[in-house]
Design a protein around this motif. Sequence first.
Motif, PDB file in Angstrom:
ATOM      1  N   LEU A   7      -5.246 -42.484 -12.581  1.00  0.00           N
ATOM      2  CA  LEU A   7      -3.803 -42.712 -12.522  1.00  0.00           C
ATOM      3  C   LEU A   7      -3.089 -42.004 -13.674  1.00  0.00           C
ATOM      4  O   LEU A   7      -2.008 -41.430 -13.484  1.00  0.00           O
ATOM      5  N   CYS A   8      -3.697 -42.026 -14.846  1.00  0.00           N
ATOM      6  CA  CYS A   8      -3.120 -41.308 -15.997  1.00  0.00           C
ATOM      7  C   CYS A   8      -3.058 -39.815 -15.717  1.00  0.00           C
ATOM      8  O   CYS A   8      -2.085 -39.143 -16.077  1.00  0.00           O
ATOM      9  N   GLU A   9      -4.080 -39.295 -15.074  1.00  0.00           N
ATOM     10  CA  GLU A   9      -4.107 -37.863 -14.752  1.00  0.00           C
ATOM     11  C   GLU A   9      -3.022 -37.504 -13.744  1.00  0.00           C
ATOM     12  O   GLU A   9      -2.396 -36.448 -13.848  1.00  0.00           O
ATOM     13  N   ILE A  10      -2.777 -38.369 -12.783  1.00  0.00           N
ATOM     14  CA  ILE A  10      -1.700 -38.132 -11.812  1.00  0.00           C
ATOM     15  C   ILE A  10      -0.356 -38.077 -12.531  1.00  0.00           C
ATOM     16  O   ILE A  10       0.456 -37.168 -12.290  1.00  0.00           O
ATOM     17  N   ILE A  11      -0.115 -39.016 -13.411  1.00  0.00           N
ATOM     18  CA  ILE A  11       1.136 -39.044 -14.172  1.00  0.00           C
ATOM     19  C   ILE A  11       1.266 -37.772 -15.006  1.00  0.00           C
ATOM     20  O   ILE A  11       2.330 -37.128 -15.031  1.00  0.00           O
ATOM     21  N   HIS A  12       0.186 -37.390 -15.663  1.00  0.00           N
ATOM     22  CA  HIS A  12       0.204 -36.183 -16.493  1.00  0.00           C
ATOM     23  C   HIS A  12       0.512 -34.937 -15.657  1.00  0.00           C
ATOM     24  O   HIS A  12       1.329 -34.095 -16.050  1.00  0.00           O
ATOM     25  N   ASN A  13      -0.112 -34.820 -14.507  1.00  0.00           N
ATOM     26  CA  ASN A  13       0.140 -33.662 -13.653  1.00  0.00           C
ATOM     27  C   ASN A  13       1.573 -33.636 -13.134  1.00  0.00           C
ATOM     28  O   ASN A  13       2.167 -32.565 -13.000  1.00  0.00           O
ATOM     29  N   GLY A  14       2.130 -34.801 -12.870  1.00  0.00           N
ATOM     30  CA  GLY A  14       3.544 -34.860 -12.489  1.00  0.00           C
ATOM     31  C   GLY A  14       4.436 -34.336 -13.601  1.00  0.00           C
ATOM     32  O   GLY A  14       5.400 -33.600 -13.355  1.00  0.00           O
ATOM     33  N   SER A  15       4.093 -34.686 -14.840  1.00  0.00           N
ATOM     34  CA  SER A  15       4.899 -34.206 -15.971  1.00  0.00           C
ATOM     35  C   SER A  15       4.757 -32.696 -16.139  1.00  0.00           C
ATOM     36  O   SER A  15       5.709 -32.014 -16.533  1.00  0.00           O
ATOM     37  N   ALA A  53       4.131 -43.299  -8.438  1.00  0.00           N
ATOM     38  CA  ALA A  53       3.147 -43.714  -7.428  1.00  0.00           C
ATOM     39  C   ALA A  53       1.987 -44.513  -8.027  1.00  0.00           C
ATOM     40  O   ALA A  53       1.527 -45.479  -7.408  1.00  0.00           O
ATOM     41  N   PRO A  54       1.504 -44.150  -9.221  1.00  0.00           N
ATOM     42  CA  PRO A  54       0.423 -44.958  -9.793  1.00  0.00           C
ATOM     43  C   PRO A  54       0.801 -46.424 -10.005  1.00  0.00           C
ATOM     44  O   PRO A  54      -0.063 -47.296  -9.933  1.00  0.00           O
ATOM     45  N   MET A  55       2.060 -46.697 -10.231  1.00  0.00           N
ATOM     46  CA  MET A  55       2.475 -48.089 -10.389  1.00  0.00           C
ATOM     47  C   MET A  55       2.271 -48.870  -9.097  1.00  0.00           C
ATOM     48  O   MET A  55       1.893 -50.045  -9.130  1.00  0.00           O
ATOM     49  N   LEU A  56       2.496 -48.217  -7.963  1.00  0.00           N
ATOM     50  CA  LEU A  56       2.239 -48.876  -6.678  1.00  0.00           C
ATOM     51  C   LEU A  56       0.757 -49.187  -6.515  1.00  0.00           C
ATOM     52  O   LEU A  56       0.396 -50.239  -5.990  1.00  0.00           O
ATOM     53  N   THR A  57      -0.082 -48.278  -6.956  1.00  0.00           N
ATOM     54  CA  THR A  57      -1.526 -48.492  -6.876  1.00  0.00           C
ATOM     55  C   THR A  57      -1.934 -49.707  -7.692  1.00  0.00           C
ATOM     56  O   THR A  57      -2.736 -50.532  -7.245  1.00  0.00           O
ATOM     57  N   ILE A  58      -1.393 -49.817  -8.881  1.00  0.00           N
ATOM     58  CA  ILE A  58      -1.684 -50.983  -9.725  1.00  0.00           C
ATOM     59  C   ILE A  58      -1.128 -52.250  -9.088  1.00  0.00           C
ATOM     60  O   ILE A  58      -1.823 -53.260  -8.960  1.00  0.00           O
ATOM     61  N   TYR A  59       0.121 -52.202  -8.679  1.00  0.00           N
ATOM     62  CA  TYR A  59       0.798 -53.372  -8.116  1.00  0.00           C
ATOM     63  C   TYR A  59       0.088 -53.893  -6.866  1.00  0.00           C
ATOM     64  O   TYR A  59      -0.026 -55.098  -6.668  1.00  0.00           O
TER      65      TYR A  59
END
Length: 77
Positions: A7-15, A53-59
């Motif tokens: 999930l951190c990697e997804i966020i990083h790639n979005g940035s 999107a990662p927040m939805l995965t966690i939620y």
Amino acid sequence: MLEIAALCEIIHNGSLIIDDIEDNSSVRRNKACVHKLFGIDVSINAGNFMYYAPMLTIYNNPIYSQTLKNELIQIYL
């Protein structure tokens, strides 16, 4: 916790997508930047989606306790 790392990697790639647009970069990792391939509008939408999107995965994860979900979301925000 490999899922959290992903999930951190997804966020990083979005940035990185958004950063490449801001910098008008042409190349990322020896390949054309996302906005050069798909256009700025699609790339902004994709980059922004990857922030949240990662927040939805966690939620929506039934394995995580509500306390853990709250902690992870608080850390991110």
